[in-house]
Motif scaffolding. Structure first.
Motif, short mmCIF file in Angstrom:
data_model
loop_
_atom_site.label_atom_id
_atom_site.label_comp_id
_atom_site.label_asym_id
_atom_site.label_seq_id
_atom_site.Cartn_x
_atom_site.Cartn_y
_atom_site.Cartn_z
N ALA A 22 0.87 -1.17 0.00
CA ALA A 22 0.00 0.00 0.00
C ALA A 22 0.90 1.23 0.00
CB ALA A 22 -0.89 -0.02 1.24
N PRO A 23 0.46 2.30 -0.64
CA PRO A 23 1.31 3.47 -0.64
C PRO A 23 1.53 3.97 0.79
CG PRO A 23 -0.86 3.97 -1.57
CD PRO A 23 -0.80 2.51 -1.31
N SER A 24 2.70 4.49 1.03
CA SER A 24 2.99 5.04 2.36
C SER A 24 2.08 6.23 2.61
CB SER A 24 4.45 5.48 2.42
OG SER A 24 4.65 6.62 1.59
N GLU A 25 2.02 6.64 3.85
CA GLU A 25 1.19 7.80 4.19
C GLU A 25 1.65 9.03 3.41
OE1 GLU A 25 0.05 10.73 7.90
OE2 GLU A 25 1.02 8.83 8.34
N ALA A 26 2.97 9.20 3.29
CA ALA A 26 3.49 10.35 2.55
C ALA A 26 3.11 10.26 1.08
CB ALA A 26 5.01 10.42 2.70
N GLU A 27 3.21 9.09 0.49
CA GLU A 27 2.86 8.93 -0.92
C GLU A 27 1.37 9.13 -1.14
OE1 GLU A 27 3.07 8.39 -4.99
OE2 GLU A 27 4.58 8.98 -3.54
N ALA A 28 0.55 8.59 -0.25
CA ALA A 28 -0.90 8.78 -0.35
C ALA A 28 -1.25 10.26 -0.23
CB ALA A 28 -1.61 7.96 0.72
N ALA A 29 -0.60 10.98 0.67
CA ALA A 29 -0.84 12.42 0.83
C ALA A 29 -0.42 13.16 -0.43
CB ALA A 29 -0.10 12.95 2.05
N ARG A 30 0.72 12.77 -1.00
CA ARG A 30 1.19 13.41 -2.24
C ARG A 30 0.18 13.20 -3.36
NH1 ARG A 30 3.00 12.45 -6.90
NH2 ARG A 30 3.22 10.22 -6.62
N GLN A 31 -0.29 11.98 -3.51
CA GLN A 31 -1.26 11.68 -4.56
C GLN A 31 -2.54 12.48 -4.38
OE1 GLN A 31 -1.73 7.41 -4.68
NE2 GLN A 31 0.38 7.08 -5.35
N ALA A 123 10.66 24.91 -5.11
CA ALA A 123 11.22 24.42 -3.85
C ALA A 123 12.24 23.30 -4.11
CB ALA A 123 10.11 23.91 -2.95
N ASP A 124 13.28 23.27 -3.29
CA ASP A 124 14.30 22.22 -3.39
C ASP A 124 13.79 20.89 -2.86
OD1 ASP A 124 16.42 23.98 -4.32
OD2 ASP A 124 16.40 24.82 -2.30
N GLU A 125 12.84 20.96 -1.96
CA GLU A 125 12.32 19.74 -1.33
C GLU A 125 10.84 19.97 -1.04
OE1 GLU A 125 13.66 16.90 2.39
OE2 GLU A 125 14.27 19.00 2.41
N VAL A 126 10.02 18.99 -1.37
CA VAL A 126 8.58 19.04 -1.09
C VAL A 126 8.24 17.79 -0.30
CG1 VAL A 126 6.25 19.19 -2.03
CG2 VAL A 126 8.15 20.32 -3.23
N LEU A 127 7.71 17.99 0.89
CA LEU A 127 7.36 16.88 1.77
C LEU A 127 5.86 16.85 2.01
CD1 LEU A 127 10.16 17.39 4.46
CD2 LEU A 127 10.19 15.83 2.51
N TYR A 128 5.29 15.67 1.94
CA TYR A 128 3.87 15.46 2.19
C TYR A 128 3.72 14.61 3.44
CZ TYR A 128 2.99 17.17 -2.53
OH TYR A 128 2.92 17.95 -3.66
N ASN A 129 3.16 15.19 4.48
CA ASN A 129 2.94 14.50 5.76
C ASN A 129 4.22 13.84 6.28
OD1 ASN A 129 0.36 15.30 6.12
ND2 ASN A 129 -0.58 13.33 5.75
N GLU A 130 5.33 14.55 6.16
CA GLU A 130 6.61 14.09 6.70
C GLU A 130 7.13 15.18 7.63
OE1 GLU A 130 9.39 12.11 3.90
OE2 GLU A 130 7.92 12.72 2.39
N ALA A 143 0.46 18.03 14.59
CA ALA A 143 -0.38 17.84 15.78
C ALA A 143 -1.63 18.71 15.70
CB ALA A 143 0.41 18.17 17.04
N ALA A 144 -1.51 19.89 15.11
CA ALA A 144 -2.65 20.80 15.00
C ALA A 144 -3.69 20.29 13.99
CB ALA A 144 -2.17 22.19 14.60
N ALA A 145 -3.25 19.49 13.05
CA ALA A 145 -4.17 18.93 12.04
C ALA A 145 -3.85 17.46 11.82
CB ALA A 145 -4.04 19.71 10.73
N PRO A 146 -4.09 16.63 12.84
CA PRO A 146 -3.70 15.23 12.74
C PRO A 146 -4.42 14.47 11.63
CG PRO A 146 -5.08 15.57 14.68
CD PRO A 146 -4.77 16.93 14.10
N ASP A 147 -5.57 14.95 11.24
CA ASP A 147 -6.31 14.30 10.16
C ASP A 147 -6.08 14.99 8.82
OD1 ASP A 147 -7.58 16.62 10.95
OD2 ASP A 147 -9.58 15.88 10.54
N GLY A 148 -5.16 15.93 8.78
CA GLY A 148 -4.94 16.72 7.58
C GLY A 148 -3.76 16.25 6.75
N ILE A 149 -3.44 17.05 5.77
CA ILE A 149 -2.25 16.85 4.95
C ILE A 149 -1.40 18.10 5.09
CG2 ILE A 149 -1.35 16.58 2.61
CD1 ILE A 149 -3.89 15.03 1.91
#
Length: 192
Positions: A22-31, A123-130, A143-149
């Motif tokens: 399954a895609p990682s949380e970061a990959e799922a957030a990116r998608q 941007a040099d680096e783009v992070l999704y839920n990392e 922590a402020a948006a635990p259900d967010g991206i």
């Protein structure tokens, strides 16, 4: 009998194969968010506050001059964002790191200095839920948006003052039945 055993071994081999990961949380957030992020960045780059407002949900947009989110941060309604380019209202957005001077300005000027102070489309680096802790100020965005991206657009340091001139813009989205709503902007920079 040999055919039955061969069939059983084949079945076991098929079932023993690891399922496609399954895609990682970061990959799922990116998608889920990559297309919306590009549109939000385009709206910011063009100072198209009408388009930017279209991504803001009913709960409004929290705007923090630094990475730490708290109850004192300004919350703009969708209508406030739409008027941002021409709104003459002065707001207290927070306090400058180091001096403690108030950040009291119009919405447009605030966005120029504290949100779109670099072309984050490059941007040099783009992070999704990392989550990354980059500077001295606590990053509580996840922590402020635990259900967010949480999307971090990071520009690496350059030049003579490299350790101090890095910057990140974070876009925080919340999932809903209507898609993703932009709920916050934070900025991460070197602080004292």
């Amino acid at each position: 009998m040999k055919r039955i055993l061969a069939f059983l071994f084949l079945c076991l081999a098929l079932f023993a194969q690891p399922a496609a990961a399954a895609p990682s949380e970061a990959e799922a957030a990116r998608q889920a968010a990559q297309g919306v992020v590009a549109e939000v960045l385009g709206a910011l780059a063009n100072r198209d506050f009408q388009k930017l407002a279209s991504f803001v949900g009913s709960e409004g947009l929290i705007v923090s001059p630094y990475v730490f989110l708290d109850d004192n941060d300004v919350r703009l309604s969708r209508a406030d964002v739409e008027r941002c380019a021409t709104d003459p209202q002065m707001r207290l957005w927070g306090y400058k790191d180091g001096s403690g001077d108030p950040v009291e300005t119009t919405c447009r000027r605030y966005f120029d200095e504290f949100v779109w102070n670099a072309d984050y489309r490059k941007a040099d680096e783009v992070l999704y839920n990392e989550p990354r802790q980059r500077g001295n100020e606590i990053n509580n965005n996840h922590a402020a948006a635990p259900d967010g991206i949480v999307v971090e657009l990071h520009i690496r340091p350059q030049g003579a003052h490299a350790p101090m001139n890095w910057k990140s813009l974070r876009l925080i989205f919340r999932k809903s039945d209507q898609g993703l709503s932009l709920i916050a902007f934070t900025r991460d920079v070197w602080t004292i």
